[in-house]
Design a protein around this motif. Structure first.
Motif, PDB file in Angstrom:
ATOM      1  N   LEU A   1      -4.490  -1.616  -2.871  1.00 22.39           N
ATOM      2  CA  LEU A   1      -3.283  -0.918  -3.294  1.00 22.39           C
ATOM      3  C   LEU A   1      -3.608   0.454  -3.863  1.00 22.39           C
ATOM      4  O   LEU A   1      -2.877   1.428  -3.644  1.00 22.39           O
ATOM      5  CB  LEU A   1      -2.542  -1.756  -4.338  1.00 22.39           C
ATOM      6  N   GLN A   2      -4.707   0.554  -4.595  1.00 24.68           N
ATOM      7  CA  GLN A   2      -5.118   1.845  -5.149  1.00 24.68           C
ATOM      8  C   GLN A   2      -5.479   2.821  -4.035  1.00 24.68           C
ATOM      9  O   GLN A   2      -5.169   4.016  -4.125  1.00 24.68           O
ATOM     10  CB  GLN A   2      -6.302   1.657  -6.088  1.00 24.68           C
ATOM     11  N   THR A   3      -6.108   2.302  -2.975  1.00 27.95           N
ATOM     12  CA  THR A   3      -6.449   3.146  -1.828  1.00 27.95           C
ATOM     13  C   THR A   3      -5.187   3.662  -1.154  1.00 27.95           C
ATOM     14  O   THR A   3      -5.084   4.853  -0.816  1.00 27.95           O
ATOM     15  CB  THR A   3      -7.288   2.347  -0.812  1.00 27.95           C
ATOM     16  N   ALA A   4      -4.220   2.769  -0.968  1.00 30.49           N
ATOM     17  CA  ALA A   4      -2.951   3.165  -0.349  1.00 30.49           C
ATOM     18  C   ALA A   4      -2.209   4.167  -1.232  1.00 30.49           C
ATOM     19  O   ALA A   4      -1.637   5.154  -0.744  1.00 30.49           O
ATOM     20  CB  ALA A   4      -2.086   1.932  -0.099  1.00 30.49           C
ATOM     21  N   ASP A   5      -2.224   3.943  -2.542  1.00 29.20           N
ATOM     22  CA  ASP A   5      -1.536   4.839  -3.464  1.00 29.20           C
ATOM     23  C   ASP A   5      -2.159   6.230  -3.448  1.00 29.20           C
ATOM     24  O   ASP A   5      -1.450   7.241  -3.492  1.00 29.20           O
ATOM     25  CB  ASP A   5      -1.585   4.256  -4.883  1.00 29.20           C
ATOM     26  N   SER A   6      -3.487   6.274  -3.380  1.00 26.91           N
ATOM     27  CA  SER A   6      -4.166   7.564  -3.325  1.00 26.91           C
ATOM     28  C   SER A   6      -3.782   8.337  -2.061  1.00 26.91           C
ATOM     29  O   SER A   6      -3.555   9.562  -2.101  1.00 26.91           O
ATOM     30  CB  SER A   6      -5.681   7.346  -3.367  1.00 26.91           C
ATOM     31  N   ALA A   7      -3.683   7.624  -0.943  1.00 30.57           N
ATOM     32  CA  ALA A   7      -3.283   8.263   0.314  1.00 30.57           C
ATOM     33  C   ALA A   7      -1.845   8.770   0.236  1.00 30.57           C
ATOM     34  O   ALA A   7      -1.526   9.874   0.696  1.00 30.57           O
ATOM     35  CB  ALA A   7      -3.442   7.283   1.473  1.00 30.57           C
ATOM     36  N   MET A   8      -0.973   7.968  -0.374  1.00 28.64           N
ATOM     37  CA  MET A   8       0.433   8.387  -0.490  1.00 28.64           C
ATOM     38  C   MET A   8       0.594   9.546  -1.462  1.00 28.64           C
ATOM     39  O   MET A   8       1.491  10.377  -1.305  1.00 28.64           O
ATOM     40  CB  MET A   8       1.292   7.196  -0.916  1.00 28.64           C
ATOM     41  N   GLU A   9      -0.261   9.604  -2.472  1.00 33.30           N
ATOM     42  CA  GLU A   9      -0.253  10.756  -3.375  1.00 33.30           C
ATOM     43  C   GLU A   9      -0.571  12.030  -2.588  1.00 33.30           C
ATOM     44  O   GLU A   9       0.040  13.088  -2.813  1.00 33.30           O
ATOM     45  CB  GLU A   9      -1.272  10.557  -4.492  1.00 33.30           C
ATOM     46  N   ASN A  10      -1.511  11.911  -1.667  1.00 33.37           N
ATOM     47  CA  ASN A  10      -1.859  13.045  -0.802  1.00 33.37           C
ATOM     48  C   ASN A  10      -0.670  13.441   0.066  1.00 33.37           C
ATOM     49  O   ASN A  10      -0.360  14.632   0.233  1.00 33.37           O
ATOM     50  CB  ASN A  10      -3.055  12.652   0.072  1.00 33.37           C
ATOM     51  N   ILE A  11       0.022  12.435   0.606  1.00 35.76           N
ATOM     52  CA  ILE A  11       1.199  12.711   1.437  1.00 35.76           C
ATOM     53  C   ILE A  11       2.297  13.363   0.614  1.00 35.76           C
ATOM     54  O   ILE A  11       2.948  14.320   1.049  1.00 35.76           O
ATOM     55  CB  ILE A  11       1.709  11.408   2.096  1.00 35.76           C
ATOM     56  N   ASN A  12       2.508  12.877  -0.611  1.00 32.96           N
ATOM     57  CA  ASN A  12       3.520  13.463  -1.503  1.00 32.96           C
ATOM     58  C   ASN A  12       3.218  14.932  -1.798  1.00 32.96           C
ATOM     59  O   ASN A  12       4.127  15.781  -1.791  1.00 32.96           O
ATOM     60  CB  ASN A  12       3.594  12.694  -2.816  1.00 32.96           C
TER      61      ASN A  12
END
Length: 285
Positions: free
Chosen positions: A73-84
């Motif tokens: 989940l932390q990996t996915a969140d980090s990727a979505m932070e990049n997308i944001n």
């Protein structure tokens, strides 16, 4: 009085043999640290101990699963932070395009926007954890109906946690105003307002997914804490059933050692009784 059968020696030897067994068992419990070494020692206690051990091992594995889930989940969140962050930059460029009347300037801005789109798609495609595509789950037609990844969260049947997997690749970033891939086009002056709405809607969608993941991460951490507490309690219960009290066993060993030494001395003395009696009879005239 009987000469052929030394009953006193036999009685002492019988007690001596039992003492040796008790001392040997005490030594085994000291060296192994367990007071239940076979089912005959305590059948009921052994059964309870084995069930507790099964529970303990299940909790250990579940704790590792939760740690893996949290890392995923932390990996996915980090990727979505990049997308944001990329969407925020895209919004800034779209607003900038709305403040210029030059088509050539808007075309330059559009090139950067297109690069950001490609970057978003690359991030979504490359976000993986242990071979699982985190932001490009297959078989999803609508991000309102994500794919569910089920992971165990306890040692009992039904202890599971559901982790939704989405598809945030460029082709799936769509809203009612249009899609991010083709809908965001600032080269056309009358499309800037619609482009802003698309970017804002996509940003809200990504933020909403991040919020869901954040809630799941909090849940997994709480479950992991509870599992740790349960595991400590189970280990304590299993220890009380199966583990030996070393201090008590040392006392038992020492006590039996004294009895063995006393029995050895008594055996030596009792074994001389027939000879002593014969000597006495020899003196009888």
């Amino acid at each position: 009085m009987k000469l052929n059968a030394n009953l006193m020696s036999l009685s002492i030897y019988k007690n001596y043999s039992k003492t040796l067994v008790r001392q040997s068992n005490a030594l085994k419990r000291i060296s192994s640290g367990e007071k239940i070494m076979s089912s005959k020692d305590n059948p009921h206690g052994l059964a309870k101990s084995e069930l507790l051990r099964l529970q303990i091992r299940g909790l250990d594995v579940s704790s590792k699963n939760l740690q893996d889930s949290n890392a995923m989940l932390q990996t996915a969140d980090s990727a979505m932070e990049n997308i944001n962050s990329s969407l925020t930059r895209m919004k800034e460029l779209t607003i900038q395009a709305g403040g210029t009347m030059s088509l050539s300037d808007r075309e330059i801005i559009q090139k950067e926007i297109d690069e950001i789109k490609n970057h978003i798609d690359t991030v979504a495609n490359n976000a993986e954890f242990n071979g699982v595509k985190l932001l490009k789950a297959e078989g999803i037609k609508d991000n309102n109906n994500p794919k569910q990844l089920i992971n165990t969260s306890g040692a009992n049947v039904g202890d599971v946690i559901h982790i939704p997997l989405y598809n945030l690749s460029l082709e799936m970033l769509k809203t009612s105003k249009g899609d991010l891939s083709k809908g965001v086009d600032v080269t056309k002056e009358d499309n800037i307002s619609n482009s802003l709405e698309i970017i804002e809607d996509i940003s809200k969608m990504v933020t909403s997914i991040r919020s869901k993941y954040g809630a799941i991460m909090g849940k997994t951490e709480r479950i992991a804490e509870n599992l740790s507490e349960f595991n400590i309690l189970n280990q304590g219960a299993e220890s009380r059933i199966r583990d030996s009290d070393v201090a008590e066993e040392i006392l038992t060993y020492s006590k039996e050692d004294i009895l063995i030494n006393a029995s050895t001395a008594l055996l030596a003395q009792s074994n001389r009784f027939p000879q002593d009696i014969l000597r006495i009879l020899e003196n009888v005239k």
